[in-house]
Design an enzyme around this catalytic site. Structure first.
Site: not given
Ligand code: ACO
Length: 331
Positions: A119, A258, A288
């Protein structure tokens, strides 16, 4: 690092952007995996993303963006002597997507290579081009960030498939009389490589029936850890480039981060002490787009008037590797 003197300034003289026509909304995703529009908006801010048709190559997506950037710069393809494409979803492992693009443009005088910084690809590519332009080795660089990341996303994995989209951004860089790049910063931490990676298809786990069965060709991510590191590294890097040029936060007019997701952007701005009114966000419409995201956001910021001549603008990126970097520009 001392900021470059005004006679050595490298600036952007043309911008372009291209996204595929097909829109994939959160409601479409509700039909594909167990998710909801409300969950995706609350956790990421993303409403829709663009997805390429099968058979499209990253160079196909990059080409119209490159043509527009050259047109805005008033240059012909033959004037370009360097092409760098930031991508982690190249047309093929080799040749580089930059070479494919060069041929399609007819930019026969250009040296070409791809740059893999995930990214952070477009920010790293712009900083790399700056070095060649500053020394006088090359005169006109075409820098592209382009990705068809949808082909590397596991569309059965709800934790990653809702996040990404396809797109391309391009800019033409050259020596300028006013404005341009005032300071840059790049960093990396390979110890965290497995927080975000595609395990298969390279030399370590080449393509095979087993690699396909094990779904090794899809992106894997530890979202929580990536979130924390993205916030910290981007906040630090944005402040670093301002400090390098002798500026403080009050001197910043616009931060173009980003576009990973709104929560990362908000947390990073808060940590850096930058009000959200100064932060450009378009992730809700594209998701993204990896290496394309900073240049697509810069393009839309310029088109919409969010940045004006003379503004101090910071581009800040973070991606797999891990990699991060920033550019302070006077627009
Ligand atoms: N829809 C519904 N529920 C979901 C989804 C979805 N799409 N995805 C995950 N869940 C569930 C999980 O299974 C989990 O359920 P559980 O509690 O029963 O196990 C619950 O939601 C919470 O999951 P978390 O992973 O803790 O959710 P979080 O609030 O951390 O959000 C996310 C997840 C959005 C991916 C977050 O961690 C994030 O933004 N991370 C950064 C990732 C990113 O943007 N990466 C891009 C590449 S790197 C870069 O570009 C910077």
């Amino acid at each position: 690092m001392t900021p470059p003197g005004s006679k050595d300034r490298i600036g952007i003289v043309g911008l372009g952007m291209n996204v595929p026509k097909k829109i994939l909304t959160n409601f479409d995703l509700e039909k594909m995996v167990e998710t909801s529009d409300a969950w995706i908006i609350e956790r990421t801010g993303i409403r829709e993303r663009r997805i390429c048709e099968p058979g499209t190559g990253t160079s196909d997506l990059a080409y119209p963006a490159a043509v527009d950037a050259l047109k805005q710069a008033g240059l012909k393809p033959q004037d370009v002597d360097l092409i760098i494409v930031g991508t982690t979803s190249p047309d093929m492992i080799f040749p580089s997507t930059a070479c494919v693009l060069q041929h399609r443009l007819g930019a026969t005088a250009a040296a070409c290579f791809d740059l893999a910084a995930a990214c952070s690809g477009s920010v790293f590519a712009m900083i790399t081009a700056q070095q060649y332009l500053q020394t006088g080795r090359y005169k006109h660089a075409l820098v592209v960030g382009a990705e068809i990341i949808s082909n590397f996303v596991d569309w059965t994995d709800r934790s990653t498939c809702v996040l990404f989209g396809d797109g391309a951004g391009a800019c033409v860089m050259t020596k300028v009389d006013r404005g341009g790049m005032l300071a840059t910063d790049m960093g990396a931490d390979g110890s965290a490589a497995e927080l975000l990676y595609i395990p298969g298809g390279g030399s370590k786990a080449p393509s095979s029936h087993a690699s396909v069965d094990q779904r090794l060709h899809y992106l894997r991510m530890n979202g929580t850890e990536v979130f924390k590191l993205a916030v910290r590294r981007m906040a630090e890097s944005a402040k670093t480039v301002l400090a390098q040029a002798g500026f403080g936060l009050k001197d910043l007019d616009c931060l173009i981060p980003h576009q990973a997701n709104t929560r990362i952007i908000q947390a990073m701005a808060k940590l850096a002490g930058i009000p959200m009114e100064k932060v450009f966000v378009n992730v809700e419409r594209y998701g993204n787009t990896s290496a394309a995201s900073n240049l697509m956001a810069l393009y839309e910021a310029a088109q919409s008037g969010a940045i004006k001549r003379g503004d101090r603008v910071v581009l800040v990126a973070f991606g797999a590797g891990l990699t991060w970097g920033s550019i302070l520009l006077e627009w």
